[in-house]
Every structure is written in structure tokens, then in C-alpha cells.
Design a protein around this motif. Structure first.
Motif, PDB file in Angstrom:
ATOM      1  N   GLY A  33      16.543  -1.077 -15.277  1.00 54.05           N
ATOM      2  CA  GLY A  33      17.385  -0.085 -14.604  1.00 54.05           C
ATOM      3  C   GLY A  33      16.799   1.321 -14.664  1.00 54.05           C
ATOM      4  N   HIS A  34      17.381   2.190 -13.829  1.00 55.86           N
ATOM      5  CA  HIS A  34      16.853   3.552 -13.664  1.00 55.86           C
ATOM      6  C   HIS A  34      16.817   4.340 -14.968  1.00 55.86           C
ATOM      7  CE1 HIS A  34      17.477   4.112  -9.037  1.00 55.86           C
ATOM      8  NE2 HIS A  34      16.702   3.110  -9.355  1.00 55.86           N
ATOM      9  N   LEU A  71       3.981   9.654  -9.928  1.00 56.86           N
ATOM     10  CA  LEU A  71       3.573   9.641 -11.343  1.00 56.86           C
ATOM     11  C   LEU A  71       2.518  10.708 -11.617  1.00 56.86           C
ATOM     12  CD1 LEU A  71       3.455   5.776 -12.034  1.00 56.86           C
ATOM     13  CD2 LEU A  71       5.259   7.385 -12.689  1.00 56.86           C
ATOM     14  N   ALA A  72       1.566  10.848 -10.677  1.00 56.53           N
ATOM     15  CA  ALA A  72       0.490  11.828 -10.898  1.00 56.53           C
ATOM     16  C   ALA A  72       1.043  13.250 -10.924  1.00 56.53           C
ATOM     17  CB  ALA A  72      -0.569  11.687  -9.812  1.00 56.53           C
ATOM     18  N   SER A  73       2.080  13.490 -10.116  1.00 56.57           N
ATOM     19  CA  SER A  73       2.599  14.865 -10.069  1.00 56.57           C
ATOM     20  C   SER A  73       3.705  15.073 -11.113  1.00 56.57           C
ATOM     21  CB  SER A  73       3.125  15.180  -8.666  1.00 56.57           C
ATOM     22  OG  SER A  73       4.157  14.262  -8.369  1.00 56.57           O
ATOM     23  N   GLY A  74       3.961  14.064 -11.916  1.00 57.02           N
ATOM     24  CA  GLY A  74       4.976  14.205 -12.973  1.00 57.02           C
ATOM     25  C   GLY A  74       6.386  14.278 -12.419  1.00 57.02           C
ATOM     26  N   ALA A  83      11.388  11.350  -8.485  1.00 60.15           N
ATOM     27  CA  ALA A  83      10.820  10.655  -7.316  1.00 60.15           C
ATOM     28  C   ALA A  83      10.368   9.249  -7.715  1.00 60.15           C
ATOM     29  CB  ALA A  83       9.647  11.453  -6.753  1.00 60.15           C
ATOM     30  N   ALA A  84       9.756   9.127  -8.895  1.00 62.01           N
ATOM     31  CA  ALA A  84       9.287   7.799  -9.328  1.00 62.01           C
ATOM     32  C   ALA A  84      10.472   6.869  -9.515  1.00 62.01           C
ATOM     33  CB  ALA A  84       8.484   7.921 -10.623  1.00 62.01           C
ATOM     34  N   ASP A  92       0.837  -1.215   0.000  1.00 62.91           N
ATOM     35  CA  ASP A  92       0.000   0.000   0.000  1.00 62.91           C
ATOM     36  C   ASP A  92       0.865   1.256   0.000  1.00 62.91           C
ATOM     37  OD1 ASP A  92      -2.602  -0.754  -0.127  1.00 62.91           O
ATOM     38  OD2 ASP A  92      -2.863  -0.985   2.043  1.00 62.91           O
ATOM     39  N   THR A  93       1.870   1.253   0.871  1.00 64.29           N
ATOM     40  CA  THR A  93       2.718   2.447   1.004  1.00 64.29           C
ATOM     41  C   THR A  93       3.447   2.721  -0.304  1.00 64.29           C
ATOM     42  OG1 THR A  93       3.035   1.790   3.287  1.00 64.29           O
ATOM     43  CG2 THR A  93       4.540   3.464   2.461  1.00 64.29           C
ATOM     44  N   MET A  94       3.992   1.671  -0.892  1.00 69.36           N
ATOM     45  CA  MET A  94       4.744   1.872  -2.132  1.00 69.36           C
ATOM     46  C   MET A  94       3.832   2.325  -3.269  1.00 69.36           C
ATOM     47  SD  MET A  94       7.418   2.096  -3.783  1.00 69.36           S
ATOM     48  CE  MET A  94       8.765   1.439  -2.810  1.00 69.36           C
ATOM     49  N   LEU A  95       2.640   1.725  -3.343  1.00 61.93           N
ATOM     50  CA  LEU A  95       1.730   2.116  -4.429  1.00 61.93           C
ATOM     51  C   LEU A  95       1.312   3.571  -4.277  1.00 61.93           C
ATOM     52  CD1 LEU A  95      -0.529  -1.063  -4.752  1.00 61.93           C
ATOM     53  CD2 LEU A  95       1.196  -0.243  -6.387  1.00 61.93           C
TER      54      LEU A  95
END
Ligand SMILES: Cc1cc2nc3c(=O)[nH]c(=O)nc-3n(C[C@H](O)[C@H](O)[C@H](O)COP(=O)(O)OP(=O)(O)OC[C@H]3O[C@@H](n4cnc5c(N)ncnc54)[C@H](O)[C@@H]3O)c2cc1C
Length: 600
Positions: A54-55, A21-24, A28-29, A11-14
């Protein structure tokens, strides 16, 4: 310290992922992922089938796709319990993009994302008519112009392809074309399936007499209509044929049997294909927007060329033409090849009283069917799995959630176990002179299948005949030439033969594009299948997904569909959604198209 439950960790990770993702906030993502991480996206973000490793790859994809994808509502699926084992927490979730609903799977390691799977389940506003949206069937009320279901089907069948053009033409009506056709039907995409055989299921019926599916029933369900609980574990080929014929009818597919696609051309300006077919002896021109080649990855026969094939007086057949053993009792047969078809054909010929020699040119992976079922497939596709609550959908998604780059690491221990369990069997095979392998990196059957689609036999009994010499074996030596009545090997051995069977496999599906469209288009698209693992018959560079399968190709509006029943079931979902999106004009910015590799 209080233990945090797996569900809470998920839950925390989602929630963090959803917010980033929502804030673009791409940084952070990306920072929510481990350095060694994988994000497999099936259509939702990339409009492609793509594994990001990978990142840097994840960052690049998000920079390109995030603003268009508009992801939101990442919520854990509480119907599926999150779990924890060996330092990995895994869970399931739902989410949305601007245009679609999705479902995913996540694995956390050390509090960060290790693997992420995002898959598209439906397009908003274009959901399948199921559940509460189920069609009424009956039309209550009064209508003097009422048409029955049967009349409507007849009108549709008479018009489609003549006065009304289909959106999609699928060339090839084997189980691949049929499964995709069923999904497109449910999505309301007018589709015609073109099949040169007379009836659905004939591509199975026409294979050699003794064939039964090599994969067990739990792995083989078609979309929408699973096999009943009393269906046999290994379906005999004619029974698969009958099931496909029934399925085609009840799923209301527009299936043109006895119809051969003759030639195909794409017009870039109109964005339309011209598909010339011969239906019951008459030419019909179809003009779909999208063309799917479902002509079979086991369809383009590879027949090796040897000197003397023209002077040999007996019969020569590719395994796909072999009718079965009945006509060959008492005859001498040389079967060239040592994979599935070779073993099946040799065993059936031996049962019929033929004198059979198998010619093994290079090593083969063998796995006993019961070991494969128990150790290889059992957790996901078995009665045990079903009794434990496993569904086909969940099993397919778990399988899909393992990134191809590391899949072999999960497979190697399975085959180590199998080797140990069946050590005596393998020793006996080697003693008989059979050259064995377990894949270049010992990762066994599935990896061989995904990488090259060949090189193995699932043993259902033929190996015992090789071990006891009933099927004669010549291994490690190639054919030199054929004489009037024998196959001569490079070491000088002469094998007298009335029949030579070439169980030498099949070519890449882009060969179909060369035959039907042009060599230029086939080369533009490149090889189909394989991951680019740089192992035998799967040359690099690394692709990370199966080349050209179920996803956009370098040829606009050309798609390839195929594979085994499991893949056909699972990936037809993503292909059908990609086609539906194009039909209704949803923007589909494709990320990460790769350059064509290898021409065939
Ligand atoms: C011996 C053998 C055993 C196998 N066992 C299994 C198994 O146990 N489980 C499993 O999942 N898979 C198995 N496979 C793999 C198998 O090929 C596929 O699962 C299945 O046949 C693939 O279906 P498909 O629809 O992609 O291709 P196909 O079944 O090959 O169908 C392609 C169709 O395209 C048609 N076609 C081609 N060209 C044209 C044209 N120009 N015009 C019109 N029609 C055309 C052909 O007639 C054919 O019917 C096996 C394959 C072989 C050869």
C-alpha cells in the motif's frame, strides 16, 4: 483508438517511475502505484528483504531510503518480452542504485503499478569474475616464484582460519551452507564452512535409505552449476550427496568437514565473533566479522515427550535418526506422524516386510507428485517450461514477484484443480480414515511450506498403501503413553511395537542460536521462518517475508540461511551481497527491521 503495446506501457511507466525517484518526488512515485499495491524489495532500497504493502508503507520506505539509494536508469529489459493477460501488463527491467545494479519485474493494472519487484544483482566495483571478467587461470609470462593453482589453494587452505581470519563463518555445510559459500567465494569474501559431518553431502547421505528429493530437478539447481540435462527428475539422496561433494570441490570452498562448532560469542566492541570449533579433535578459535547459521531448518529434531518412553524396551528414533528399513523385516513399527518423512518411512518399512502403523494426530495435506509437477510447478519448473524458454533465473524471479500477502490467491485455484483431477484418490484416502486438509485457506502445499514448513506429503506411492490398508492407519487420536512393548493411545488402543519412529518434524532455527550462542540471543532474534499469516503454526503478526531468513536479524552480524534447494539457490544471492557490502564497508542502512516474535 490505437492499441498501446505492453512494451510501450512498461516503458512509459518505468520512465515515470525513474524520473520521480531520481528527482526525489516521493508523492509522484507513490501516485504511480494502485491503492492496492505491493513493492517487494530484495536488498536494493532497503538492505533488507521487505514487502511494502500500500501507499503508506511505500511512502515511509522512500522517505527513509530514497536519498541514500539514489536509484537511476530504469530501463526495460527488451530481451524479455512484456506481455498482457487478464488486464495485467507485466515486464522486466534493469536499474541501478548508487552502489548496485538491480533487476526487476513490474505488473501494471489500470495503468498503475500493482506489483513491483526490485532485486540486487551485483555491487558496483565488486562484480563477480565472470564473462569478460573471467579469470585467466594460466599466468602467461615468466616468474621464478610462480605458484600453481594447486599450490595457491593449498596455501590458502593452510592459512585461512589460522594465520588469516575469515570474514564469514558459516556453521552448517549442508546444501544451504555450500550454496552460500559458493556465492561468497565468487564475491571474494574469505569464508570457512564448518560441518560436523565428514564430507559435503553427508547430511543427505545420513537420511533414511529410501529418500529421494521430493522436488523435481528443475527446481533444485545450485547456483553456477545446474544439473545436466540427463539428471534424474527426483534425485536419490546419495546422488545429491555426491553432487554436493563435487560442487564443494570444484567451487573451491574452504570446507572444514569433521568440525563441530562448540560455542559462539559476539564482542560488540570489536564487532567480531569468537567461534570455537573442534576440528579433527583439536580446538580452533575463529574470529569472523559475520556469522551465518546454516544449520538446517530440518535439523533440530522435535521429539514429543510421552510417559513410558523410559520403560519402552524396543527402539525409539526421531525420523532424522531412522536408518532405513533393513533391520526391521517382520518387526512391528509405529510411526508417529503423517507428513513426508512418515509416509516415506512407512512405505519403505512395508516394502521390507515390517508390520507398520501410521499414527495421524492431525490432518495432513496430500498432493500427488505428478499433479504437483503438472499443475503446481509446470509453468515455471518443468521440461515443458524449459522447452518454452523458461530459465531458472526467470522462474525464480517470477516466483519472487508474487507478494506473500496475495500468494494464496494464486495458489487456491491450482489446488482446486488438483482436487478435481484427483477426486477419486482423495475420496479413497478419506474412506481409509485419513484426515485431509489443503491448508487453512485451501491454498495447498507451497503456502504450508512458507508458513510453517510442515504439514504435507507429496505422494509418491505411500498413499496407495494407506488406502489398501497395507500401512495401517490410526488417525485423530493422540498417544497416551508407552508400555514396555506398546504404544497406548488415548482411546485405549494398544499398538504393539518393536520400534517407534517419531516423524514429528523440526524446531525453529533460532534454537540453534540458543544452543551455540545463548538463549538471550535466540530470544532477541525470535522465531525463524513463517510469514505471520495467523494460520496454523504460523502465528501473527504479519511479517510479509520469512522471519529472520537471509536478512539482518536483531543480533548484529548474525544471519540465518536455509530452506529448500530453490530458496537456498535464490536467496543466497541476496545474503551474499549483504555480506559483501559489509566486508567492503559499503553503507547498508537497513529499513524495516521488525521486532522479534515468538521465541521458538
Ligand atoms: C526427509 C527430508 C526430505 C527433504 N526433501 C527435500 C527436497 O526434496 N527438496 C528440498 O529442497 N528440500 C528437502 N528437504 C528439506 C531439506 O532439509 C533441505 O533442503 C536441506 O537439507 C536443507 O539444507 P540446509 O543446508 O539448510 O540444512 P541441512 O542439510 O540440515 O544441513 C545443516 C548442516 O549443519 C550441520 N551442523 C549442525 N550443527 C552443527 C555444528 N554445531 N557444527 C557443525 N555443523 C553443524 C549438520 O551436520 C548439517 O550437515 C527435505 C528434508 C527432509 C528432512
Amino acid at each position: 483508438m490505437l492499441d498501446i503495446s505492453p512494451g510501450t506501457k512498461i516503458d512509459t511507466m518505468l520512465s515515470k517511475l525513474g524520473q520521480a525517484l531520481a528527482s526525489g518526488d516521493i508523492d509522484a512515485a507513490v501516485n504511480l502505484f494502485q491503492a492496492d499495491c505491493y513493492w517487494r524489495d530484495l536488498v536494493t532500497f532497503t538492505w533488507n528483504l521487505k514487502t511494502l504493502e500500500g501507499h503508506e508503507q511505500i511512502r515511509d520506505m522512500l522517505e527513509s531510503q530514497l536519498s541514500a539509494a539514489k536509484p537511476s536508469n530504469f530501463v526495460q529489459d527488451t530481451k524479455e518480452a512484456a506481455s498482457e493477460a487478464g488486464g495485467v501488463t507485466d515486464g522486466w527491467f534493469e536499474f541501478e542504485t548508487g552502489v548496485a545494479r538491480g533487476y526487476g519485474h513490474i505488473r501494471l493494472k489500470d495503468g498503475l503499478i500493482w506489483t513491483l519487484l526490485t532485486t540486487m544483482t551485483e555491487l558496483k566495483g565488486h562484480e563477480e569474475p565472470k564473462g569478460f571478467r573471467r579469470p585467466m587461470g594460466a599466468e602467461h609470462g615468466h616468474d621464478r616464484d610462480r605458484k600453481t593453482w594447486k599450490e595457491k589453494r593449498e596455501i590458502e587452505a593452510a592459512e585461512l582460519g589460522y594465520s588469516v581470519q575469515p570474514e564469514v563463518v558459516i556453521i552448517g555445510g549442508g546444501q544451504g551452507g555450500i550454496a552460500l559459500g559458493a556465492r561468497l567465494r565468487q564475491l571474494g569474501v574469505p569464508t570457512i564452512i564448518i560441518e560436523k559431518n565428514e564430507r559435503p553431502g553427508d547430511s543427505w547421505r545420513k537420511r533414511y535409505k529410501s529418500l529421494c528429493l521430493h522436488d523435481p530437478v528443475w527446481y533444485d539447481h545450485l547456483p553456477y552449476i545446474p544439473f545436466p540435462e540427463n539428471w534424474p527428475v527426483f534425485t536419490p539422496k546419495d546422488k545429491v550427496g555426491d553432487w554436493l561433494e563435487m560442487y564443494t570441490k570444484v567451487m573451491e570452498l574452504n570446507y572444514w568437514g569433521s568440525t563441530t562448532a562448540k560455542s559462539v560469542q559476539y564482542d560488540e566492541t570489536t564487532g567480531e565473533w569468537t567461534v570455537i570449533v573442534e576440528r579433527d579433535g583439536k580446538e580452533v578459535v575463529l574470529r569472523p566479522k559475520q556469522l551465518v547459521l546454516a544449520t538446517g531448518m530440518s535439523g533440530k529434531a522435535n521429539v514429543p515427550k510421552f510417559d513410558g518412553q523410559d520403560v519402552f524396551k524396543g527402539e525409539q528414533q526421531h525420523s532424522s535418526q531412522h536408518p532405513g528399513p533393513d533391520a526391521y523385516a517382520g518387526k512391528k513399527v509405529v510411526v508417529i506422524g503423517s507428513n513426508n518423512s512418515a509416509h516415506d518411512i512407512c512405505a519403505a518399512l512395508w516394502e521390507a516386510g515390517a508390520d507398520v502403523t501410521m499414527l495421524q494426530r492431525s490432518s495432513t495435506h496430500i498432493v500427488k507428485s505428478d499433479s504437483l509437477m503438472e499443475i503446481g510447478l509446470g509453468d515455471l519448473y518443468s521440461e515443458r517450461a524449459v522447452q518454452g524458454g523458461m530459465t531458472t533465473r526467470k522462474a525464480d524471479l517470477i516466483f519472487a514477484s508474487l507478494p506473500y500477502r496475495i500468494m494464496h490467491e494464486f495458489q487456491i485455484p491450482i489446488y482446486d484443480k488438483i482436487r478435481e483431477k484427483d477426486a477419486d484418490f482423495y475420496a479413497a484416502l478419506e474412506k481409509a480414515g485419513f484426515m485431509l486438509d489443503f491448508g487453512d485457506d485451501d491454498s495447498g502445499l507451497f503456502m504450508k511450506y512458507l508458513r510453517r514448513g510442515s504439514g504435507y506429503y507429496i505422494d509418491v506411492g505411500a498413499c496407495d498403501l494407506v488406502i489398501d490398508g497395507s500401512i495401517k492407519l490410526k488417525s485423530g487420536v493422540d498417544v497416551s503413553h508407552l508400555t514396555e512393548n506398546a504404544v497406548v493411545l488415548k482411546d485405549g488402543t494398544e499398538l504393539p511395537a518393536d520400534l517407534v519412529v517419531y516423524a514429528t518434524g523440526y524446531g525453529s532455527m533460532n534454537g540453534w542460536a540458543a544452543d551455540l550462542i545463548s538463549r538471550e540471543v535466540a530470544d532477541k532474534v525470535g522465531k525463524c521462518w513463517g510469514l505471520g499469516s495467523n494460520t496454523t503454526k504460523d502465528p501473527g503478526p504479519w511479517e510479509g517475508e520469512q522471519r529472520n531468513m537471509w536478512k539482518p536479524t536483531q543480533q548484529e552480524a548474525l544471519w540465518f540461511h536455509g530452506g529448500n534447494l530453490h530458496q537456498s539457490r535464490h536467496y543466497s544471492q541476496y545474503l551474499s551481497l549483504q555480506l559483501k557490502a559489509r566486508q567492503v564497508g559499503i553503507d547498508t542502512p537497513v529499513y524495516g527491521m521488525t521486532k522479534p516474535q515468538h521465541l521458538s
